[in-house]
Design an enzyme around this catalytic site. Structure first.
Site, PDB file in Angstrom:
ATOM      1  N   CYS A 152       4.836   9.791   0.029  1.00 37.02           N
ATOM      2  CA  CYS A 152       3.467  10.270   0.209  1.00 37.02           C
ATOM      3  C   CYS A 152       3.122  11.228  -0.921  1.00 37.02           C
ATOM      4  O   CYS A 152       3.856  12.192  -1.160  1.00 37.02           O
ATOM      5  CB  CYS A 152       3.319  10.982   1.558  1.00 37.02           C
ATOM      6  SG  CYS A 152       1.690  11.735   1.812  1.00 37.02           S
ATOM      7  N   ARG A 177       0.840  -1.216   0.000  1.00 39.43           N
ATOM      8  CA  ARG A 177       0.000   0.000   0.000  1.00 39.43           C
ATOM      9  C   ARG A 177       0.866   1.254   0.000  1.00 39.43           C
ATOM     10  O   ARG A 177       0.937   1.983  -0.980  1.00 39.43           O
ATOM     11  CB  ARG A 177      -0.948  -0.006   1.215  1.00 39.43           C
ATOM     12  CG  ARG A 177      -2.057   1.059   1.151  1.00 39.43           C
ATOM     13  CD  ARG A 177      -1.625   2.451   1.575  1.00 39.43           C
ATOM     14  NE  ARG A 177      -1.138   2.506   2.947  1.00 39.43           N
ATOM     15  CZ  ARG A 177      -0.695   3.600   3.531  1.00 39.43           C
ATOM     16  NH1 ARG A 177      -0.627   4.753   2.847  1.00 39.43           N
ATOM     17  NH2 ARG A 177      -0.235   3.582   4.761  1.00 39.43           N
ATOM     18  N   ASP A 178       1.562   1.499   1.078  1.00 43.49           N
ATOM     19  CA  ASP A 178       2.331   2.737   1.203  1.00 43.49           C
ATOM     20  C   ASP A 178       3.499   2.752   0.225  1.00 43.49           C
ATOM     21  O   ASP A 178       3.912   3.810  -0.248  1.00 43.49           O
ATOM     22  CB  ASP A 178       2.837   2.889   2.639  1.00 43.49           C
ATOM     23  CG  ASP A 178       3.176   4.327   2.992  1.00 43.49           C
ATOM     24  OD1 ASP A 178       2.915   5.221   2.166  1.00 43.49           O
ATOM     25  OD2 ASP A 178       3.689   4.564   4.098  1.00 43.49           O
TER      26      ASP A 178
END
Length: 302
Positions: A242, A17-18
């Protein structure tokens, strides 16, 4: 002197995911499933497999339902996903994830950029997701971003971190992951923040999520270990970043963290050889060298 090290540590793998959410090259659904299946055989007990966010915001994870339904579930492994809202929760429940993770920021500007809502308006949204997750028999985890610094506001007041943390625990989350979203933290700052938080929350309810933008992630983990934290998020190969934190590099690499812990005699239950194989697999699929030092050493050694 750091002396209070635990005998064992839990590493929570967030790479699928990240790690993948910020990649420009789309990794096929088949390759995501294959990678997660490899991770399931490494001894990991917790894998964050995807995010049920609107695909227009995170196109790299547009196949969340297909991935979650396609993986081979290994007994004893918790398969979790990030869920932003009620619609995402419906998809997560359809895909039968084991745990639902909610997320928000400690800084107002990052929260607005990341969730498109104020902190105050985010609370009721997440409260509904957490409560409905628990009713559905799923565990729930919370992430707080920008705990150690915000790309837009700089240093974040610890009282803001405490308020967001308390509110998430009141909703019913079982564990809170404290995020160094831009990799700005230093060991002294980590010590100060944890001293404040550990006066309010037990160590076994907290996890740390360090990015390695400035090369301080492992040093920050050492301080955290000494203060009683035994759960850490990591991303195989150091994948990640991010989308709403410009310049942030990947999470601390799972393989580098494992090397350090093994060398210190701290058990994790992970198989280093299988992890390295999975790390090489995803490096090949993203088509570029990953920042993991362990991968670089393996490359040098053939």
């Amino acid at each position: 002197m750091l002396t209070n090290f635990p005998t064992s540590v839990t590493i929570k793998e967030v790479g699928p995911r990240d790690g993948l959410q910020n990649e420009q090259a789309f990794i096929s659904t088949e390759n995501k499933i294959s990678w997660i299946n490899q991770l399931s055989l490494t001894g990991l007990k917790y894998i964050e497999i995807t995010s049920f966010v609107n695909p227009k915001w995170i196109p790299a994870l547009a196949d969340a339902v297909e991935v979650a339904k396609g993986i081979e579930r290994i007994p004893g492994v918790t398969y979790t996903a990030l869920v932003p809202n009620r619609k995402g929760l419906e998809q997560a429940l359809e895909a039968n994830v084991d745990e639902v993770a909610v997320f928000m920021s400690a800084s107002e500007t990052h929260n607005q950029k990341n969730i498109n809502k104020s902190i105050e308006n985010t609370f009721p949204l997440l409260k509904e997701v957490v409560e409905d997750s628990l009713k559905a028999g799923k565990s729930s985890r919370g992430y707080v971003s920008t705990v150690f610094g915000c790309p837009y506001e700089g240093i974040v007041d610890i009282e803001k971190v405490i308020r967001v943390s308390e509110t998430l625990f009141e909703m019913g989350i079982g564990e809170l992951s404290l995020g160094d979203t831009i990799g700005a933290a230093n060991p002294k700052q980590v010590q100060d923040v944890l001293e404040a938080l550990l006066r309010r929350f037990p160590a076994n309810k907290l996890a740390l999520h360090f990015h390695d933008t400035r090369g301080t992630a492992l040093a920050n983990i050492l301080v955290s270990l000494d203060m009683g934290i035994t759960t850490f998020d990591a991303s195989l190969g150091g994948l990640g970043g991010c989308p709403y934190a410009p310049g942030a590099s990947g999470n601390v690499a799972t393989d580098d963290l494992l090397y350090m812990l093994n060398s210190m005699g701290i058990t994790t239950g992970l198989n280093q050889e299988k992890l390295m194989s999975a790390s090489r697999f995803i490096q090949d699929k993203v088509g570029k060298p990953l920042p993991s030092r362990s991968l670089q050493v393996c490359g040098l050694n053939g």
